[in-house]
Design a protein around this motif. Structure first.
Motif, PDB file in Angstrom:
ATOM      1  N   LEU A   1      21.198   9.350  44.035  1.00 46.42           N
ATOM      2  CA  LEU A   1      22.499   9.352  44.272  1.00 46.42           C
ATOM      3  C   LEU A   1      22.989  10.698  44.877  1.00 46.42           C
ATOM      4  CD1 LEU A   1      23.760   8.492  40.436  1.00 46.42           C
ATOM      5  CD2 LEU A   1      23.797   6.908  42.110  1.00 46.42           C
ATOM      6  N   ARG A   2      24.027  10.370  45.684  1.00 41.83           N
ATOM      7  CA  ARG A   2      24.737  11.575  46.144  1.00 41.83           C
ATOM      8  C   ARG A   2      25.189  12.704  45.152  1.00 41.83           C
ATOM      9  NH1 ARG A   2      30.078  11.793  46.745  1.00 41.83           N
ATOM     10  NH2 ARG A   2      31.217   9.880  46.454  1.00 41.83           N
ATOM     11  N   PRO A   3      25.311  14.031  45.618  1.00 45.29           N
ATOM     12  CA  PRO A   3      25.600  14.780  44.574  1.00 45.29           C
ATOM     13  C   PRO A   3      27.136  14.561  44.312  1.00 45.29           C
ATOM     14  CG  PRO A   3      24.491  15.966  46.382  1.00 45.29           C
ATOM     15  CD  PRO A   3      24.775  14.602  46.758  1.00 45.29           C
ATOM     16  N   PHE A   4      27.679  14.828  42.910  1.00 41.53           N
ATOM     17  CA  PHE A   4      29.129  14.502  42.407  1.00 41.53           C
ATOM     18  C   PHE A   4      29.487  15.464  41.599  1.00 41.53           C
ATOM     19  CE2 PHE A   4      26.268  12.071  40.004  1.00 41.53           C
ATOM     20  CZ  PHE A   4      26.674  12.129  38.503  1.00 41.53           C
ATOM     21  N   HIS A   5      30.789  15.734  41.425  1.00 43.41           N
ATOM     22  CA  HIS A   5      31.675  16.631  40.590  1.00 43.41           C
ATOM     23  C   HIS A   5      31.639  16.014  39.228  1.00 43.41           C
ATOM     24  CE1 HIS A   5      33.251  18.085  44.258  1.00 43.41           C
ATOM     25  NE2 HIS A   5      33.573  19.209  44.052  1.00 43.41           N
ATOM     26  N   VAL A   6      31.004  16.879  38.405  1.00 43.57           N
ATOM     27  CA  VAL A   6      31.167  16.580  37.010  1.00 43.57           C
ATOM     28  C   VAL A   6      31.631  17.919  36.234  1.00 43.57           C
ATOM     29  CG1 VAL A   6      29.693  16.206  34.730  1.00 43.57           C
ATOM     30  CG2 VAL A   6      29.021  15.201  36.899  1.00 43.57           C
ATOM     31  N   ALA A   7      32.734  17.481  35.414  1.00 43.39           N
ATOM     32  CA  ALA A   7      33.542  18.262  34.418  1.00 43.39           C
ATOM     33  C   ALA A   7      32.934  18.541  32.920  1.00 43.39           C
ATOM     34  CB  ALA A   7      35.064  18.537  34.503  1.00 43.39           C
ATOM     35  N   ARG A   8      32.809  19.259  32.306  1.00 44.69           N
ATOM     36  CA  ARG A   8      32.243  19.237  30.927  1.00 44.69           C
ATOM     37  C   ARG A   8      33.534  19.660  30.333  1.00 44.69           C
ATOM     38  NH1 ARG A   8      27.170  20.146  28.642  1.00 44.69           N
ATOM     39  NH2 ARG A   8      28.180  21.739  27.356  1.00 44.69           N
ATOM     40  N   ALA A   9      33.862  18.805  29.181  1.00 41.30           N
ATOM     41  CA  ALA A   9      35.111  19.011  28.298  1.00 41.30           C
ATOM     42  C   ALA A   9      34.850  19.144  26.821  1.00 41.30           C
ATOM     43  CB  ALA A   9      36.123  17.734  28.856  1.00 41.30           C
ATOM     44  N   HIS A  10      35.616  19.782  26.260  1.00 37.55           N
ATOM     45  CA  HIS A  10      35.508  19.843  24.959  1.00 37.55           C
ATOM     46  C   HIS A  10      36.682  19.254  24.071  1.00 37.55           C
ATOM     47  CE1 HIS A  10      36.627  22.516  21.116  1.00 37.55           C
ATOM     48  NE2 HIS A  10      35.228  22.171  20.848  1.00 37.55           N
ATOM     49  N   VAL A  11      36.389  18.201  23.158  1.00 37.56           N
ATOM     50  CA  VAL A  11      37.476  17.386  22.636  1.00 37.56           C
ATOM     51  C   VAL A  11      38.210  18.410  21.582  1.00 37.56           C
ATOM     52  CG1 VAL A  11      37.988  15.194  21.281  1.00 37.56           C
ATOM     53  CG2 VAL A  11      36.387  15.208  23.158  1.00 37.56           C
ATOM     54  N   LEU A  12      39.336  18.565  21.832  1.00 34.44           N
ATOM     55  CA  LEU A  12      40.253  19.352  21.047  1.00 34.44           C
ATOM     56  C   LEU A  12      40.855  18.191  19.933  1.00 34.44           C
ATOM     57  CD1 LEU A  12      42.088  21.411  23.297  1.00 34.44           C
ATOM     58  CD2 LEU A  12      40.143  21.866  22.264  1.00 34.44           C
ATOM     59  N   GLN A  13      41.237  17.084  20.294  1.00 31.46           N
ATOM     60  CA  GLN A  13      41.784  15.917  19.226  1.00 31.46           C
ATOM     61  C   GLN A  13      41.368  14.560  19.666  1.00 31.46           C
ATOM     62  OE1 GLN A  13      46.006  15.797  19.640  1.00 31.46           O
ATOM     63  NE2 GLN A  13      46.375  14.439  18.287  1.00 31.46           N
ATOM     64  N   SER A  14      40.654  14.034  18.733  1.00 32.95           N
ATOM     65  CA  SER A  14      40.113  12.668  19.275  1.00 32.95           C
ATOM     66  C   SER A  14      41.167  11.683  18.826  1.00 32.95           C
ATOM     67  CB  SER A  14      39.010  12.512  18.453  1.00 32.95           C
ATOM     68  OG  SER A  14      38.469  11.041  18.742  1.00 32.95           O
ATOM     69  N   VAL A  15      41.551  10.647  19.696  1.00 34.19           N
ATOM     70  CA  VAL A  15      42.368   9.559  19.260  1.00 34.19           C
ATOM     71  C   VAL A  15      41.350   8.340  19.069  1.00 34.19           C
ATOM     72  CG1 VAL A  15      44.188   8.389  20.039  1.00 34.19           C
ATOM     73  CG2 VAL A  15      44.293  10.606  20.374  1.00 34.19           C
ATOM     74  N   ARG A  16      40.444   8.190  20.132  1.00 35.52           N
ATOM     75  CA  ARG A  16      39.869   7.043  20.167  1.00 35.52           C
ATOM     76  C   ARG A  16      38.568   7.177  20.789  1.00 35.52           C
ATOM     77  NH1 ARG A  16      42.936   3.360  22.533  1.00 35.52           N
ATOM     78  NH2 ARG A  16      44.166   2.948  20.365  1.00 35.52           N
ATOM     79  N   GLY A  17      37.324   6.857  20.580  1.00 34.97           N
ATOM     80  CA  GLY A  17      36.128   6.897  21.130  1.00 34.97           C
ATOM     81  C   GLY A  17      35.442   8.015  21.217  1.00 34.97           C
ATOM     82  N   THR A  18      35.913   9.231  20.579  1.00 37.98           N
ATOM     83  CA  THR A  18      35.283  10.426  20.706  1.00 37.98           C
ATOM     84  C   THR A  18      35.309  11.105  19.300  1.00 37.98           C
ATOM     85  OG1 THR A  18      36.940  11.657  21.266  1.00 37.98           O
ATOM     86  CG2 THR A  18      35.821  10.972  23.201  1.00 37.98           C
ATOM     87  N   ALA A  19      34.894  12.308  19.088  1.00 35.83           N
ATOM     88  CA  ALA A  19      34.921  12.975  17.873  1.00 35.83           C
ATOM     89  C   ALA A  19      35.450  14.355  18.258  1.00 35.83           C
ATOM     90  CB  ALA A  19      33.508  13.123  17.491  1.00 35.83           C
ATOM     91  N   ASP A  20      36.498  15.046  17.342  1.00 33.41           N
ATOM     92  CA  ASP A  20      36.740  16.322  17.385  1.00 33.41           C
ATOM     93  C   ASP A  20      35.583  17.375  17.858  1.00 33.41           C
ATOM     94  OD1 ASP A  20      39.192  15.662  17.290  1.00 33.41           O
ATOM     95  OD2 ASP A  20      39.619  16.388  15.202  1.00 33.41           O
ATOM     96  N   GLY A  21      35.565  18.180  18.761  1.00 42.33           N
ATOM     97  CA  GLY A  21      34.391  18.998  18.994  1.00 42.33           C
ATOM     98  C   GLY A  21      33.417  18.485  19.735  1.00 42.33           C
ATOM     99  N   GLN A  22      33.302  17.368  20.254  1.00 35.31           N
ATOM    100  CA  GLN A  22      32.567  16.696  21.154  1.00 35.31           C
ATOM    101  C   GLN A  22      32.620  17.234  22.240  1.00 35.31           C
ATOM    102  OE1 GLN A  22      32.414  12.557  21.085  1.00 35.31           O
ATOM    103  NE2 GLN A  22      30.946  12.327  22.752  1.00 35.31           N
ATOM    104  N   ILE A  23      31.597  17.438  23.099  1.00 28.79           N
ATOM    105  CA  ILE A  23      31.364  17.850  24.431  1.00 28.79           C
ATOM    106  C   ILE A  23      31.192  16.567  25.384  1.00 28.79           C
ATOM    107  CG2 ILE A  23      30.353  18.979  26.421  1.00 28.79           C
ATOM    108  CD1 ILE A  23      31.894  21.053  24.535  1.00 28.79           C
ATOM    109  N   VAL A  24      32.182  16.144  26.432  1.00 29.33           N
ATOM    110  CA  VAL A  24      32.184  14.995  27.048  1.00 29.33           C
ATOM    111  C   VAL A  24      31.564  15.395  28.464  1.00 29.33           C
ATOM    112  CG1 VAL A  24      33.238  13.376  25.551  1.00 29.33           C
ATOM    113  CG2 VAL A  24      34.784  14.654  27.396  1.00 29.33           C
ATOM    114  N   GLN A  25      31.062  14.671  29.559  1.00 25.12           N
ATOM    115  CA  GLN A  25      30.927  14.936  30.689  1.00 25.12           C
ATOM    116  C   GLN A  25      31.987  13.919  31.646  1.00 25.12           C
ATOM    117  OE1 GLN A  25      26.857  15.843  32.300  1.00 25.12           O
ATOM    118  NE2 GLN A  25      26.358  14.345  30.920  1.00 25.12           N
ATOM    119  N   VAL A  26      32.594  14.360  32.255  1.00 25.95           N
ATOM    120  CA  VAL A  26      33.856  13.806  33.013  1.00 25.95           C
ATOM    121  C   VAL A  26      33.360  13.610  34.429  1.00 25.95           C
ATOM    122  CG1 VAL A  26      36.242  13.751  33.666  1.00 25.95           C
ATOM    123  CG2 VAL A  26      35.539  14.716  31.297  1.00 25.95           C
ATOM    124  N   HIS A  27      33.388  12.510  34.926  1.00 22.68           N
ATOM    125  CA  HIS A  27      33.179  12.150  36.333  1.00 22.68           C
ATOM    126  C   HIS A  27      34.237  12.511  37.118  1.00 22.68           C
ATOM    127  CE1 HIS A  27      33.040   9.732  40.090  1.00 22.68           C
ATOM    128  NE2 HIS A  27      31.654   9.963  40.016  1.00 22.68           N
TER     129      HIS A  27
END
Length: 143
Positions: free
Chosen positions: A71-97
């Motif tokens: 793949l060609r290089p792409f931007h990724v942001a790591r995000a800390h979940v402060l408040q989960s509403v659906r599909g994540t957990a509080d405190g989880q780190i998610v990689q955002v395309h």
């Protein structure tokens, strides 16, 4: 003389076909207007986003360029979940395309520390899981 004119017409027709193909398949280079502006971090969850698989309030902790095989290089942001509403957990780190386009939608180093809501879904890219979700003003409306 007729042979030369016929050859010139054929060359022009071929060139026109190639140009049309390039125009139709080339990526859009300019945003078509404010209503097409894209964003990843939302101030609030709009009604249009309620059906998203992933909804959370996050803080961007890091943005970098990822290089994955094939793949060609792409931007990724790591995000800390402060408040989960659906599909994540509080405190989880998610990689955002977070690849920017001419209409925005990307995140870079200036986004580190920003907080906001994300709404979208997780998607596998080269055996890794990334959050994908960006919204236009038309989708999010006024809130």
């Amino acid at each position: 003389m007729a042979l030369g004119a016929g050859l010139a017409v054929s060359i022009r027709a071929a060139a026109g076909a190639v140009l049309a193909l390039l125009v139709l398949t080339a990526p859009v280079l300019a945003c078509r207007g404010r209503q097409f502006h894209r964003t990843i971090l939302l101030d609030a969850i709009p009604p249009a986003a309620e059906g998203s698989e992933v909804i959370a309030r996050v803080e961007i902790v890091e943005v970098h360029i990822r290089e994955l095989p094939g793949l060609r290089p792409f931007h990724v942001a790591r995000a800390h979940v402060l408040q989960s509403v659906r599909g994540t957990a509080d405190g989880q780190i998610v990689q955002v395309h977070a690849e920017p386009t001419s209409c925005g939608g990307g995140l870079d180093q200036s986004a580190v520390g920003r907080k906001g809501f994300i709404a979208g879904r997780f998607h596998p890219i080269a055996d890794e899981i990334f959050f994908i979700g960006s919204w236009t003003e038309r989708q999010i409306g006024k809130f």
